[in-house]
Enzyme design. Structure first.
Site, PDB file in Angstrom:
ATOM      1  CB  THR A 134      -0.913  -0.001   1.248  1.00 19.00           C
ATOM      2  OG1 THR A 134      -1.532   1.278   1.378  1.00 19.00           O
ATOM      3  CG2 THR A 134      -0.136  -0.283   2.532  1.00 19.00           C
ATOM      4  CG  ASP A 135      -1.123   4.953  -0.988  1.00 17.31           C
ATOM      5  OD1 ASP A 135      -1.640   4.348  -0.022  1.00 17.31           O
ATOM      6  OD2 ASP A 135      -1.755   5.784  -1.673  1.00 17.31           O
ATOM      7  CD  GLU A 136      -3.175   3.610   4.601  1.00 13.72           C
ATOM      8  OE1 GLU A 136      -2.898   3.497   5.802  1.00 13.72           O
ATOM      9  OE2 GLU A 136      -4.318   3.614   4.157  1.00 13.72           O
ATOM     10  CE1 TYR A 159      -3.387  -2.511   6.076  1.00 10.23           C
ATOM     11  CE2 TYR A 159      -3.071  -0.193   5.528  1.00 10.23           C
ATOM     12  CZ  TYR A 159      -3.265  -1.506   5.126  1.00 10.23           C
ATOM     13  OH  TYR A 159      -3.335  -1.820   3.793  1.00 10.23           O
ATOM     14  CE  LYS A 163      -0.263  -4.543   3.133  1.00 13.60           C
ATOM     15  NZ  LYS A 163      -0.752  -5.872   2.627  1.00 13.60           N
TER      16      LYS A 163
HETATM   17  P1  NAD Z   1     -10.100  -6.987   2.805  1.00 16.19           P
HETATM   18  O1  NAD Z   1     -10.037  -6.646   4.244  1.00 16.19           O
HETATM   19  O2  NAD Z   1     -11.341  -6.713   2.028  1.00 16.19           O
HETATM   20  O3  NAD Z   1      -9.777  -8.544   2.607  1.00 16.19           O
HETATM   21  C1  NAD Z   1      -8.771  -9.203   3.309  1.00 16.19           C
HETATM   22  C2  NAD Z   1      -8.987 -10.711   3.128  1.00 16.19           C
HETATM   23  O4  NAD Z   1      -7.922 -11.394   3.801  1.00 16.19           O
HETATM   24  C3  NAD Z   1     -10.293 -11.230   3.736  1.00 16.19           C
HETATM   25  O5  NAD Z   1     -10.936 -12.099   2.841  1.00 16.19           O
HETATM   26  C4  NAD Z   1      -9.838 -11.974   4.990  1.00 16.19           C
HETATM   27  O6  NAD Z   1     -10.700 -13.046   5.354  1.00 16.19           O
HETATM   28  C5  NAD Z   1      -8.468 -12.471   4.552  1.00 16.19           C
HETATM   29  N1  NAD Z   1      -7.575 -12.734   5.688  1.00 16.19           N
HETATM   30  C6  NAD Z   1      -7.341 -11.939   6.763  1.00 16.19           C
HETATM   31  N2  NAD Z   1      -6.474 -12.535   7.604  1.00 16.19           N
HETATM   32  C7  NAD Z   1      -6.130 -13.725   7.033  1.00 16.19           C
HETATM   33  C8  NAD Z   1      -5.265 -14.770   7.412  1.00 16.19           C
HETATM   34  N3  NAD Z   1      -4.559 -14.719   8.551  1.00 16.19           N
HETATM   35  N4  NAD Z   1      -5.132 -15.839   6.591  1.00 16.19           N
HETATM   36  C9  NAD Z   1      -5.843 -15.917   5.441  1.00 16.19           C
HETATM   37  N5  NAD Z   1      -6.696 -14.948   5.043  1.00 16.19           N
HETATM   38  C10 NAD Z   1      -6.837 -13.865   5.829  1.00 16.19           C
HETATM   39  O7  NAD Z   1      -8.839  -6.263   2.142  1.00 16.19           O
HETATM   40  P2  NAD Z   1      -8.677  -5.589   0.704  1.00 16.19           P
HETATM   41  O8  NAD Z   1      -9.163  -4.191   0.770  1.00 16.19           O
HETATM   42  O9  NAD Z   1      -9.183  -6.509  -0.324  1.00 16.19           O
HETATM   43  O10 NAD Z   1      -7.077  -5.519   0.634  1.00 16.19           O
HETATM   44  C11 NAD Z   1      -6.339  -6.609   0.111  1.00 16.19           C
HETATM   45  C12 NAD Z   1      -4.864  -6.281   0.215  1.00 16.19           C
HETATM   46  O11 NAD Z   1      -4.567  -5.096  -0.491  1.00 16.19           O
HETATM   47  C13 NAD Z   1      -4.383  -6.073   1.651  1.00 16.19           C
HETATM   48  O12 NAD Z   1      -3.111  -6.671   1.766  1.00 16.19           O
HETATM   49  C14 NAD Z   1      -4.281  -4.558   1.766  1.00 16.19           C
HETATM   50  O13 NAD Z   1      -3.275  -4.196   2.686  1.00 16.19           O
HETATM   51  C15 NAD Z   1      -3.915  -4.167   0.361  1.00 16.19           C
HETATM   52  N6  NAD Z   1      -4.366  -2.825  -0.052  1.00 16.19           N
HETATM   53  C16 NAD Z   1      -5.678  -2.472   0.000  1.00 16.19           C
HETATM   54  C17 NAD Z   1      -6.074  -1.212  -0.451  1.00 16.19           C
HETATM   55  C18 NAD Z   1      -7.506  -0.781  -0.418  1.00 16.19           C
HETATM   56  O14 NAD Z   1      -7.785   0.373  -0.752  1.00 16.19           O
HETATM   57  N7  NAD Z   1      -8.452  -1.624  -0.096  1.00 16.19           N
HETATM   58  C19 NAD Z   1      -5.119  -0.313  -0.920  1.00 16.19           C
HETATM   59  C20 NAD Z   1      -3.784  -0.702  -0.929  1.00 16.19           C
HETATM   60  C21 NAD Z   1      -3.417  -1.967  -0.521  1.00 16.19           C
HETATM   61  O1  TDX Z   2     -15.939   6.858   8.681  1.00 20.86           O
HETATM   62  C1  TDX Z   2     -14.960   7.313   8.053  1.00 20.86           C
HETATM   63  N1  TDX Z   2     -14.816   8.659   7.952  1.00 20.86           N
HETATM   64  C2  TDX Z   2     -13.770   9.261   7.318  1.00 20.86           C
HETATM   65  O2  TDX Z   2     -13.683  10.490   7.267  1.00 20.86           O
HETATM   66  C3  TDX Z   2     -13.961   6.474   7.432  1.00 20.86           C
HETATM   67  C4  TDX Z   2     -14.077   4.985   7.517  1.00 20.86           C
HETATM   68  C5  TDX Z   2     -12.915   7.087   6.790  1.00 20.86           C
HETATM   69  N2  TDX Z   2     -12.793   8.432   6.738  1.00 20.86           N
HETATM   70  C6  TDX Z   2     -11.637   9.027   6.071  1.00 20.86           C
HETATM   71  C7  TDX Z   2     -10.287   8.528   6.568  1.00 20.86           C
HETATM   72  C8  TDX Z   2      -9.417   8.604   5.331  1.00 20.86           C
HETATM   73  O3  TDX Z   2      -8.876   9.905   5.194  1.00 20.86           O
HETATM   74  O4  TDX Z   2     -11.696   8.628   4.708  1.00 20.86           O
HETATM   75  C9  TDX Z   2     -10.395   8.349   4.182  1.00 20.86           C
HETATM   76  C10 TDX Z   2     -10.355   6.919   3.661  1.00 20.86           C
HETATM   77  O5  TDX Z   2     -10.468   6.071   4.800  1.00 20.86           O
HETATM   78  P1  TDX Z   2     -10.486   4.475   4.683  1.00 20.86           P
HETATM   79  O6  TDX Z   2     -11.553   4.069   3.724  1.00 20.86           O
HETATM   80  O7  TDX Z   2     -10.488   3.921   6.048  1.00 20.86           O
HETATM   81  O8  TDX Z   2      -9.100   4.199   3.925  1.00 20.86           O
HETATM   82  P2  TDX Z   2      -7.581   4.572   4.309  1.00 20.86           P
HETATM   83  O9  TDX Z   2      -7.402   4.770   5.745  1.00 20.86           O
HETATM   84  O10 TDX Z   2      -7.153   5.686   3.392  1.00 20.86           O
HETATM   85  O11 TDX Z   2      -6.851   3.193   3.877  1.00 20.86           O
HETATM   86  C11 TDX Z   2      -7.236   2.497   2.673  1.00 20.86           C
HETATM   87  O12 TDX Z   2      -6.330   2.712   1.630  1.00 20.86           O
HETATM   88  C12 TDX Z   2      -5.054   2.140   1.748  1.00 20.86           C
HETATM   89  C13 TDX Z   2      -7.373   0.985   2.947  1.00 20.86           C
HETATM   90  O13 TDX Z   2      -8.248   0.774   4.037  1.00 20.86           O
HETATM   91  C14 TDX Z   2      -6.043   0.360   3.208  1.00 20.86           C
HETATM   92  O14 TDX Z   2      -6.181  -1.054   3.315  1.00 20.86           O
HETATM   93  C15 TDX Z   2      -5.122   0.660   2.057  1.00 20.86           C
HETATM   94  O15 TDX Z   2      -3.840   0.190   2.347  1.00 20.86           O
END
Ligand code: NAD
Ligand code: TDX
Length: 345
Positions: A134-136, A159, A163
Site C-alpha cells: 500500500t502507499d500508506e 496497519y 504492511k
Molecule cells: P479486505 O479486508 O477486504 O480482505 C482481506 C482478506 O484477507 C479477507 O478475505 C480476509 O478473510 C483475509 N484474511 C485476513 N487474515 C487472514 C489470514 N490470517 N489468513 C488468510 N486470510 C486472511 O482487504 P482488501 O481491501 O481486499 O485488501 C487486500 C490487500 O490489499 C491487503 O493486503 C491490503 O493491505 C492491500 N491494499 C488495499 C487497499 C484498499 O484500498 N483496499 C489499498 C492498498 C493496498
Molecule cells: O468513517 C470514516 N470517515 C472518514 O472520514 C472512514 C471509515 C474514513 N474516513 C476518512 C479517513 C481517510 O482519510 O476517509 C479516508 C479513507 O479512509 P479508509 O476508507 O479507512 O481508507 P484509508 O485509511 O485511506 O486506507 C485504505 O487505503 C489504503 C485501505 O483501508 C487500506 O487497506 C489501504 O492500504
C-alpha cells in the site's frame, strides 16, 4: 500456471480472482482465506463452479497448511492479499495486524523459498511472490509532491507499520535468498465487493439508509483513488512482466479530498448534505496520499481504464443493484463494530 491467491474472499482478492479466471483459462487458482469478518464467499459466487478455481479455508500463518498447498497444487505464483486491512481497527487492536500481516507474510515467503529454491525441483519453472502492499507505507504528504518507489518508508499507523514490515521481509527474502519477488504499492481502491467499513461503501450505504456520514476531522484529507479493476490489471502485469526484485507504485492520478468524495456520493444518489456529520479525527490521520505511477506506466505500459467519474458511477450502480449483499454484510456483528467505533467520536 498454478496461482495461490491469499485473502481472495476479500474485496480486491475476489475481484482479482474473477480477473484471472476470465483471462487465463489454463490457470489453476487456489484461494486460501481465513474468512475473517472481511472475507465473504458470497463475493465469489460466480467462481464456485469453475473447475479452475479451488477455495481452501485457512490461515496464512499456518505453516503446515501452506506447505500442504504448495505440494498439493504445485504452486508457481503467490499473490498475497491476505491482511487485516482497516486502519481504524489497527488503532483499536494492533496485535492481529502484526500476526497476520507480518508473520503471515513471512510464513508464505518461507514456504515459497523451501518449495521453489531449497527443494530445487526444477529451477527453470517460472515462479514469483507478489506482495500486495500500500502507499500508506510511505507515510503522509504535505500539499506538494508524490510518492515514488524511492520515497523512504515512514508508516504512521499500526496497519501501515505492519504492511511496511511485511514489505521489508519480502525484500529480505529476495536479497538474502534470491527469492523471485515483486511488491506493488497502490493507492485507495474502490469498486464492487468493498467491505462497508471503508469510506466510499460506508458513506454510500449509510446515505442510502438516510444515516449520517461521519467525516473525520475537517474532511480535507486527500486520498488518490484507483478503481479495483485497474488495480487487478496492474497486478496481473507485474506478476507476468515485472522485473524481479522491483517495487511498482500503482495509482490512478485521482486525488480527491474526503469532503469532495462525500458530496459526489450524495449528489449522485440525490441525498442532502445535511447527512454529513463532522466527527473527531482519526488518531495519527495521514493528511495526503498521492502516487507517482510513472514507473509502471513507462516500464510495463500499464494505463488505468477508469476515470474517477466513470468508476464511481459504476460503483454506485453496483451497490444499488446489490443491496442484499451489503445489507447482509451490515447486519449482525457489523452493527456492534459500528456502534463501538463511532459512539466515542
Ligand atoms: P479486505 O479486508 O477486504 O480482505 C482481506 C482478506 O484477507 C479477507 O478475505 C480476509 O478473510 C483475509 N484474511 C485476513 N487474515 C487472514 C489470514 N490470517 N489468513 C488468510 N486470510 C486472511 O482487504 P482488501 O481491501 O481486499 O485488501 C487486500 C490487500 O490489499 C491487503 O493486503 C491490503 O493491505 C492491500 N491494499 C488495499 C487497499 C484498499 O484500498 N483496499 C489499498 C492498498 C493496498
Ligand atoms: O468513517 C470514516 N470517515 C472518514 O472520514 C472512514 C471509515 C474514513 N474516513 C476518512 C479517513 C481517510 O482519510 O476517509 C479516508 C479513507 O479512509 P479508509 O476508507 O479507512 O481508507 P484509508 O485509511 O485511506 O486506507 C485504505 O487505503 C489504503 C485501505 O483501508 C487500506 O487497506 C489501504 O492500504
Amino acid at each position: 500456471m498454478n496461482v495461490l491467491v491469499t485473502g481472495g474472499a476479500g474485496f480486491i482478492g475476489s475481484n482479482f480472482i474473477y480477473h484471472m479466471l476470465n483471462k487465463y483459462d489454463d490457470y489453476q487458482i487456489v484461494n486460501l482465506d481465513k474468512l475473517t469478518y472481511a472475507g465473504n464467499l458470497e463475493n465469489l459466487k460466480q467462481a464456485e463452479d469453475n473447475p479452475n478455481y479451488k477455495f481452501i479455508k485457512g490461515d496464512i500463518t499456518n505453516r503446515e497448511l501452506v506447505e500442504y498447498i504448495f505440494n498439493e497444487y504445485d504452486i508457481n505464483y503467490v499473490v498475497n492479499f491476505a491482511a487485516e486491512s482497516h486502519v481504524d481497527r489497527s488503532i483499536e487492536d494492533p496485535d492481529i495486524f502484526v500476526k497476520t500481516n507480518v508473520r503471515g507474510t513471512q510464513v508464505l515467503l518461507d514456504i515459497a523459498k523451501k518449495y521453489w529454491l531449497d527443494e530445487c525441483y526444477d529451477q527453470s519453472v517460472k515462479s514469483k511472490f507478489l506482495q500486495v502492499s500500500t502507499d500508506e507505507v510511505y507515510g503522509s504528504l504535505g500539499e506538494e509532491g508524490y510518492f515514488t518507489e524511492e520515497t523512504p518508508l515512514a508508516p504512521n499507523s499500526p496497519y501501515s507499520a505492519s504492511k511496511a514490515s511485511a514489505d521489508m521481509m519480502v525484500r529480505a527474502y529476495h536479497e538474502t535468498f534470491n527469492l523471485p519477488i515483486n511488491i506493488t504499492r497502490c493507492s485507495n481502491n474502490y469498486g464492487p465487493y468493498q467491505f462497508p467499513e471503508k469510506l466510499i461503501p460506508l458513506f454510500l450505504t449509510n446515505a442510502l439508509n438516510d444515516k449520517e456520514l461521519p467525516l473525520y476531522g475537517d474532511g480535507q484529507n486527500v486520498r488518490d483513488w484507483l478503481h479495483v479493476k485497474d488495480h487487478c490489471q496492474a497486478i496481473d502485469l507485474v506478476l507476468h512482466e515485472g522485473e524481479n526484485g522491483e517495487v511498482y507504485n500503482v495509482g490512478g492520478n485521482n486525488e480527491k479530498s474526503n469532503i469532495e468524495i462525500t458530496k459526489a456520493i450524495l449528489n449522485a444518489i440525490d441525498k442532502p448534505e445535511s447527512l454529513i456529520t463532522f466527527v473527531e479525527d482519526r488518531l495519527g490521520h495521514d493528511r495526503r496520499y498521492a502516487i507517482d505511477p510513472s514507473k509502471i506506466r513507462e516500464e510495463l505500459g500499464w494505463e488505468p481504464e477508469y476515470t474517477f467519474e466513470t468508476g464511481i458511477k459504476e460503483t454506485i450502480q453496483w451497490y444499488l443493484d446489490n443491496k442484499e449483499w451489503w445489507k447482509k454484510v451490515k447486519s449482525g456483528k457489523y452493527q456492534e463494530y459500528y456502534k463501538k467505533m463511532y459512539a466515542k467520536r
